[in-house]
Design a protein around this motif. Structure first.
Motif, PDB file in Angstrom:
ATOM      1  N   MET A 211     -26.787 -28.636  62.604  1.00 43.14           N
ATOM      2  CA  MET A 211     -26.026 -30.117  62.783  1.00 43.14           C
ATOM      3  C   MET A 211     -25.748 -30.527  61.433  1.00 43.14           C
ATOM      4  O   MET A 211     -26.673 -30.697  60.785  1.00 43.14           O
ATOM      5  CB  MET A 211     -26.727 -30.814  63.610  1.00 43.14           C
ATOM      6  CG  MET A 211     -26.823 -30.414  65.200  1.00 43.14           C
ATOM      7  SD  MET A 211     -25.835 -31.416  66.174  1.00 43.14           S
ATOM      8  CE  MET A 211     -26.721 -32.887  66.122  1.00 43.14           C
ATOM      9  N   PRO A 212     -24.478 -31.068  61.100  1.00 43.50           N
ATOM     10  CA  PRO A 212     -24.191 -31.674  59.893  1.00 43.50           C
ATOM     11  C   PRO A 212     -25.069 -33.083  59.947  1.00 43.50           C
ATOM     12  O   PRO A 212     -25.106 -33.795  60.946  1.00 43.50           O
ATOM     13  CB  PRO A 212     -22.690 -31.957  59.963  1.00 43.50           C
ATOM     14  CG  PRO A 212     -22.406 -31.478  61.038  1.00 43.50           C
ATOM     15  CD  PRO A 212     -23.349 -30.428  61.816  1.00 43.50           C
TER      16      PRO A 212
ATOM     17  N   PRO B 138     -25.291 -36.657  59.183  1.00 39.71           N
ATOM     18  CA  PRO B 138     -24.117 -37.812  58.986  1.00 39.71           C
ATOM     19  C   PRO B 138     -24.497 -38.480  57.850  1.00 39.71           C
ATOM     20  O   PRO B 138     -23.821 -39.031  57.048  1.00 39.71           O
ATOM     21  CB  PRO B 138     -24.337 -38.778  60.143  1.00 39.71           C
ATOM     22  CG  PRO B 138     -25.030 -37.960  61.188  1.00 39.71           C
ATOM     23  CD  PRO B 138     -25.815 -36.939  60.749  1.00 39.71           C
TER      24      PRO B 138
ATOM     25  N   ASP C  70     -12.407 -16.085  60.706  1.00 39.87           N
ATOM     26  CA  ASP C  70     -12.205 -16.886  61.879  1.00 39.87           C
ATOM     27  C   ASP C  70     -12.928 -18.136  61.759  1.00 39.87           C
ATOM     28  O   ASP C  70     -14.358 -18.357  62.097  1.00 39.87           O
ATOM     29  CB  ASP C  70     -12.536 -16.151  63.172  1.00 39.87           C
ATOM     30  CG  ASP C  70     -12.179 -17.106  64.182  1.00 39.87           C
ATOM     31  OD1 ASP C  70     -11.908 -18.104  64.120  1.00 39.87           O
ATOM     32  OD2 ASP C  70     -12.321 -16.539  65.435  1.00 39.87           O
ATOM     33  N   PRO C  71     -12.506 -19.158  60.977  1.00 40.21           N
ATOM     34  CA  PRO C  71     -13.242 -20.228  60.769  1.00 40.21           C
ATOM     35  C   PRO C  71     -13.978 -20.940  61.875  1.00 40.21           C
ATOM     36  O   PRO C  71     -14.821 -21.646  61.646  1.00 40.21           O
ATOM     37  CB  PRO C  71     -12.267 -21.269  59.781  1.00 40.21           C
ATOM     38  CG  PRO C  71     -11.010 -20.316  59.675  1.00 40.21           C
ATOM     39  CD  PRO C  71     -11.112 -19.275  60.519  1.00 40.21           C
ATOM     40  N   ARG C  72     -13.579 -20.546  63.177  1.00 42.59           N
ATOM     41  CA  ARG C  72     -13.967 -21.352  64.111  1.00 42.59           C
ATOM     42  C   ARG C  72     -15.353 -20.844  64.794  1.00 42.59           C
ATOM     43  O   ARG C  72     -16.036 -21.358  65.198  1.00 42.59           O
ATOM     44  CB  ARG C  72     -13.132 -21.340  65.419  1.00 42.59           C
ATOM     45  CG  ARG C  72     -11.938 -22.276  64.954  1.00 42.59           C
ATOM     46  CD  ARG C  72     -10.738 -22.089  66.040  1.00 42.59           C
ATOM     47  NE  ARG C  72      -9.489 -22.613  65.286  1.00 42.59           N
ATOM     48  CZ  ARG C  72      -8.300 -22.627  65.910  1.00 42.59           C
ATOM     49  NH1 ARG C  72      -8.169 -21.956  67.197  1.00 42.59           N
ATOM     50  NH2 ARG C  72      -7.298 -22.832  65.390  1.00 42.59           N
TER      51      ARG C  72
ATOM     52  N   GLN D 225     -19.888 -21.756  63.133  1.00 43.36           N
ATOM     53  CA  GLN D 225     -20.097 -23.189  62.703  1.00 43.36           C
ATOM     54  C   GLN D 225     -21.306 -23.897  62.810  1.00 43.36           C
ATOM     55  O   GLN D 225     -22.046 -24.724  62.425  1.00 43.36           O
ATOM     56  CB  GLN D 225     -19.091 -24.190  62.985  1.00 43.36           C
ATOM     57  CG  GLN D 225     -17.572 -23.971  62.606  1.00 43.36           C
ATOM     58  CD  GLN D 225     -16.585 -24.859  62.995  1.00 43.36           C
ATOM     59  OE1 GLN D 225     -16.814 -25.921  63.849  1.00 43.36           O
ATOM     60  NE2 GLN D 225     -15.292 -24.598  62.838  1.00 43.36           N
ATOM     61  N   ARG D 226     -22.120 -22.932  63.819  1.00 51.27           N
ATOM     62  CA  ARG D 226     -23.404 -23.256  64.306  1.00 51.27           C
ATOM     63  C   ARG D 226     -24.176 -21.902  64.329  1.00 51.27           C
ATOM     64  O   ARG D 226     -23.655 -20.854  64.743  1.00 51.27           O
ATOM     65  CB  ARG D 226     -23.810 -24.110  65.360  1.00 51.27           C
ATOM     66  CG  ARG D 226     -23.209 -25.406  65.507  1.00 51.27           C
ATOM     67  CD  ARG D 226     -23.816 -26.358  64.549  1.00 51.27           C
ATOM     68  NE  ARG D 226     -23.368 -27.637  64.753  1.00 51.27           N
ATOM     69  CZ  ARG D 226     -22.047 -28.405  64.238  1.00 51.27           C
ATOM     70  NH1 ARG D 226     -21.502 -27.526  63.769  1.00 51.27           N
ATOM     71  NH2 ARG D 226     -21.755 -29.501  64.840  1.00 51.27           N
TER      72      ARG D 226
ATOM     73  N   GLU E 244     -26.108 -19.156  66.178  1.00 53.15           N
ATOM     74  CA  GLU E 244     -26.346 -18.875  67.617  1.00 53.15           C
ATOM     75  C   GLU E 244     -27.443 -18.370  68.082  1.00 53.15           C
ATOM     76  O   GLU E 244     -27.620 -17.873  69.131  1.00 53.15           O
ATOM     77  CB  GLU E 244     -25.116 -18.199  68.050  1.00 53.15           C
ATOM     78  CG  GLU E 244     -23.550 -18.671  67.832  1.00 53.15           C
ATOM     79  CD  GLU E 244     -22.529 -17.551  68.293  1.00 53.15           C
ATOM     80  OE1 GLU E 244     -22.890 -16.522  68.418  1.00 53.15           O
ATOM     81  OE2 GLU E 244     -21.441 -18.111  68.042  1.00 53.15           O
TER      82      GLU E 244
END
Lengths: 351, 658
Positions: free
Chosen positions: B250-251, B253, B277-279, B282-283, B285
């Motif tokens: 999680m980024p 903030p 595939d940049p999508r 992102q985390r 898994e």
């Protein structure tokens, strides 16, 4: 939920009702997409998988944005309820007033197939502004959101900033959403509310009649420039890519889009847990999958009602549903149809 | 950003054309961890860069990367290099070739040749993106005392730079490779209050929140609360600390408002997913295939830096094996790099090779960032190769005779035990490692090695081949016992595996010039290049560290009511022993893949290869970057520090040299 929506939003209470229906609409499209997606075994139909996956991610983003819209005006999103999910096959919520022969949004749970693509194309069919259109209940998703947009304007005229009286703590913030192209943002005023609605409508349906949302299609898959959903599904359906210069009212003319309709798990359409004998192993799995789904709805409900961090719990169940769905799609049904079981997406909370 | 339609890949002809026009400002050998970052940063600084990579470019393309994932999934022995096919033109080592070494008998059936007395258990990868294609992703900074081992503890040597010098570059590295960690937890094991105060810039946050702790981490953390462990007369808290990881979480903030991020004028941190595939990714898994290859690229690899390098400025030539560094005898500067391009990906048939020379423009710089072992080997084989009569000080940049020496790794000591029946630790959930018990810093370091104990989420996976060995044990118990079958087997297996507690200790090692990479005339690869010949031993300092680590494991097991099951046998590969109170006691170590020290930096040209700018003492325009520069190893996995050194070098070259 009322069978038929009113033709106009007359109060903040109406607006909340419409938004709650919007929440159901966005959510109801996901199980059909997931059935198509999970029926594709790993490594096959990669392009098509990619497309469906992208669309699913965007629908999830829409759910979060609608929840933020509801919370912004002090509403309470309801997700964890037996009346929330629809009973497939069924019209999308809010569109059940339309006669069967004019029904654009009849959706069911199907494997990856031309028929499923036809459904997806209907859901994503672009609608264009029609200022002189009828003033009956909404006949398209576009009109439905137009009413919501108008509802916000009317309510804002009346209440001004006090329309946005919801607690910010109930908003879902950007760090909770990933894997799609858009971004979740907090809805706290008219500007962000309109932006949220634009995001929902634009992503789903081509907004200006063009195939590509930008100037060129050469950068596709780099994340920015991709055709709107409708056109992406049409690529799968017709087996061809769009290319620059293609018109939105003509079929795509680009290179062959590789699709194998036979390379999928042969899921029987619209499975239900009750179709399987009680105490049979398949029934047990069907029930488990439904319970995971229900638990996920619970986590979403919780995270839209003051505990956004519980979305993380939901992620675990999203993966769990995938594993269970794929497992079910590998189990032959107990008949001669040559088809398999599959996820039913039924509300099932064991007492 | 990326687009592989217009990527950075170049052909030998294009490169030759540009070389003839004195085009390149910098030529880098190796497109690995350090090389990728250097190329990207130098490109950003408007420098024209060529990378020569010995391995293939397969990973650059989506289907190529996926083919590695598939190969790993299908591999029976899931070793770090199992996704990567053999390449006779740029061979690499495999852990499968290691065994206990008999005195005087070299083990030479793999790529690396082991002379003993101990086997060198670590491997690396010769491919585009290098060993970042098989690392675990652990990314903690070194601690300040690691830089002053001689000054503070009378052991090893000091670095020519301090922690404070490197601190800004750690921030760059943590952004580039995307680190998920917690500032407060990273401070817990730093003993000196002044070190603690200066460890992070005020207001600093990691780009992403710590990867959530597993059930096991939390369970153990609770059990150890308030407990301490004594070393050399001083007590240290036993604590479970989250391990910093280059794995998307999680980024945070708060990162946006950290002074560092503000100076860089960057907004919210967005985790960088897969390059193809940049999508995806992102985390994290929890695929648990972190070593070697993350199927969704939630873990950093060098492709992420290569893909974001400026294609107008950076050229990458793969299948280009540098065989010699040419030195101009008059100026003692590098005048060019001889390299061989092979056109076949798999065969080593003669006639498929083309030879070229790559040169920078006048006043340009050459950087060798080819990994600690390959860089040392290239230096040793260049010029007059350091073999036979020229063994001492032969090769290039080797007037100190330090090239190839001071080879270090973290010997990895496994311990394992069972917690009481009925306990369910959540084994085999989450990444391989998410927390550790650190003993990284303290006065005890004058007596024995510091260490950190990975809390292994995989139970006895590494230690005893669980859960497969448990299945076998239940199905074929031997001694005339009946096999356990059916649902009972399932139940029993679950109960057994969920009680498995195992630690993996990374033990510090001191620089020893006798531990080294060499070349020998008789050991060549198919291209005619030398193969690395390795002499490696374990010093008493490390073995005493193992002793303390094992004692810590025993103490933890005692606290949790568990029973130790650790067994070290003389027949184990990697068995070492010493005497404790007159009694012979042995330990079995494995490799960590943390290969450092072979061309160390220093303040004195007599006992180091590069200076604090990572410039070789002997050749003004030759730089070496990577883990080989480490004078000491500390207890941190070295990649983050290597990345920080790459940032430091790029900064130096842009500001002061080019």
């Amino acid at each position: 939920m009322s069978k038929s929506l009113p033709t106009k939003i007359n109060s903040t209470a109406d607006l909340k009702k419409f938004l709650q229906t919007a929440l159901r609409v966005e959510q109801a499209t996901i199980p059909p997409y997931l059935c198509a997606l999970y029926s594709i075994p790993d490594g096959l139909n990669r392009e098509a998988s990619h497309t469906i996956h992208t669309v699913v991610m965007e629908e999830m983003l829409h759910i979060l944005l609608v929840a933020n819209l509801i919370n912004a005006i002090g509403g309470k999103p309801v997700v964890d309820s037996p009346h929330f999910p629809i009973d497939y096959p069924s019209p999308l919520p809010g569109f059940d007033h339309l006669p069967k022969n004019e029904q654009p949004y009849h959706v069911g749970l199907e494997k990856f197939s031309p028929e499923a693509m036809e459904t997806f194309l209907r859901i994503e069919l672009p609608t264009y502004d029609d200022p002189d259109g009828s003033h009956g209940p909404p006949a398209t998703i576009g009109q439905f959101y137009d009413l919501i947009r108008q509802g916000f304007h009317d309510a804002y005229k009346e209440s001004k900033e006090s329309l946005f009286k919801g607690s910010r703590k109930r908003q879902v913030t950007p760090e909770y959403y990933y894997g799609g192209s858009g971004e979740v943002f907090e809805v706290t005023n008219m500007e962000s509310a309109m932006r949220a609605i634009d995001e929902i409508v634009d992503q789903g349906e081509g907004h200006d009649g063009s195939v590509f949302s930008g100037q060129s299609g050469s950068k596709r898959y780099s994340g920015d420039e991709e055709p709107a959903h409708y056109y992406r599904f049409n690529e799968i359906y017709t087996g061809r890519f769009y290319q620059e210069g293609d018109s939105h009212d003509q079929p795509p003319s680009g290179p062959v889009f590789p699709v194998r309709w036979d390379g999928v798990y042969n899921m029987h359409p619209n499975p239900k847990a009750e179709q399987f004998k009680k105490s049979s192993p398949t029934r047990k799995l069907m029930d488990e999958c439904n319970q995971t789904y229900t638990r996920l709805l619970g986590a979403l409900d919780d995270s839209f009602n003051g505990n956004p961090q519980n979305l993380l719990e939901g992620v675990r169940d999203m993966y769990e549903i995938k594993y269970q769905a794929v497992a079910l799609m590998k189990i032959p049904r107990d008949d001669d149809s040559g088809t398999t079981a599959g996820p039913a997406f039924q509300y099932d909370r064991p007492s | 950003m990326i687009n592989y339609e217009k990527g950075i890949e170049a052909t030998p002809e294009e490169v030759a054309e540009k070389v003839s026009k004195d085009y390149y400002d910098v030529i880098i050998v190796g497109a690995g961890f350090a090389g990728s970052i250097l190329a990207k940063e130098l490109g950003k600084g408007a420098k024209k860069v060529l990378i020569l990579e010995a391995g293939r470019s397969t990973s650059i393309r989506p289907e190529g990367y996926d083919s590695y994932v598939t190969r790993f999934q299908e591999a029976l022995a899931k070793t770090p290099n199992s996704p990567y096919p053999e390449n006779p033109n740029a061979p690499q080592s495999s852990v499968l070739f290691q065994r206990q070494i008999q005195a005087g008998q070299a083990v030479d059936n793999g790529y690396q040749v082991y002379l003993g007395p101990q086997p060198f258990m670590s491997t690396f990868t010769r491919l585009t993106a290098g060993t970042s294609l098989h690392w675990l992703g652990t990314s903690m900074r070194m601690v300040p005392s690691d830089f002053e081992m001689s000054k503070r503890f009378g052991r090893g040597v000091n670095w020519p730079i301090s922690y404070t010098d490197l601190q800004p570059y750690y921030q760059d590295a943590e952004y580039e490779i995307g680190v998920s960690a917690d500032v407060e937890e990273q401070l817990r094991d730093i003993q000196n209050p002044e070190d603690k105060g200066n460890y992070f810039e005020k207001g600093y946050e990691y780009p992403m929140h710590q990867i959530p702790k597993t059930h096991l981490d939390k369970w153990l953390g609770k059990k150890l609360e308030g407990k301490s462990f004594e070393m050399e007369g001083k007590k240290y808290p036993m604590q479970v600390v989250g391990t910093p990881q280059s794995r998307n979480g999680m980024p945070n903030p708060k990162y946006a408002d950290s002074p560092y991020n503000k100076r860089k004028k960057r907004g919210h941190y967005v985790p960088r997913g897969g390059v193809h595939d940049p999508r995806m990714g992102q985390r994290c898994e929890g695929n648990t295939a972190c070593v070697p290859i993350c199927p969704v690229m939630a873990k950093y690899n060098g492709l992420k830096s290569l893909y974001s390098a400026d294609p107008e400025k950076v050229d990458l030539l793969t299948q280009a094996v540098v065989t010699n560094i040419e030195i101009d005898p008059k100026t003692q500067q590098v005048s060019g790099l001889d390299y061989t391009v092979y056109d076949s990906e798999t065969s080593a048939a003669p006639g498929n090779y083309q030879k070229f020379v790559a040169r920078t423009r006048k006043g340009g710089a050459y950087i060798v960032a080819a990994h600690a072992i390959e860089t040392a080997k290239l230096l040793l084989q260049s010029g007059t190769p350091a073999t036979g009569n020229n063994e001492k000080c032969g090769g290039v940049a080797n007037s100190s005779d330090m090239v190839g020496r001071n080879l270090m790794d973290h010997p990895y000591l496994l311990t394992w035990g069972l917690v009481p029946r009925g306990t369910r630790l959540g084994v085999l959930r989450g990444p391989l490692v998410s927390s550790e018990v650190p003993m990284r810093d303290g006065a005890f370091r004058d007596a024995h090695a510091a260490f950190r104990g990975d809390v292994r989420n995989g139970g006895w996976d590494f230690a005893a081949g669980a859960p497969y060995s448990n299945v076998l044990g239940l199905l074929a118990p031997g001694d005339g016992k009946n096999p356990v079958l059916g649902s009972k087997l399932r139940r029993q297996l679950y109960e057994d595996v969920q009680r498995q507690l195992s630690f993996g200790f990374e033990i510090e090692q001191l620089p020893d010039p006798a531990n080294r990479v060499m070349i020998r005339e008789e050991y060549r690869d198919k291209l005619g290049a030398y193969r690395p010949v390795i002499r490696y031993d374990m010093g008493e300092y490390s073995i005493r560290g193992m002793q303390a680590a094992k004692r810590l494991s025993d103490s933890i097991l005692k606290e949790v009511g568990g029973v130790d099951h650790t067994v070290y046998q003389e027949s184990d590969t990697g068995y070492v022993f010493h005497y404790e109170d007159g009694k012979k006691v042995g330990y079995t170590f494995h490799g960590s893949g943390h290969i450092v020290g072979t061309h160390r930096m220093g303040t004195n040209r007599g006992d180091s290869v590069v200076n604090s700018d990572q410039q070789t003492w002997d050749h003004e325009n030759l730089y070496l970057v990577g883990c080989g520069n480490f004078p000491t190893i500390g207890t941190s996995n070295p990649s983050l520090t290597a990345a920080a050194l790459a940032f430091k070098c790029a900064d130096h070259l842009i500001k002061k040299v080019l």
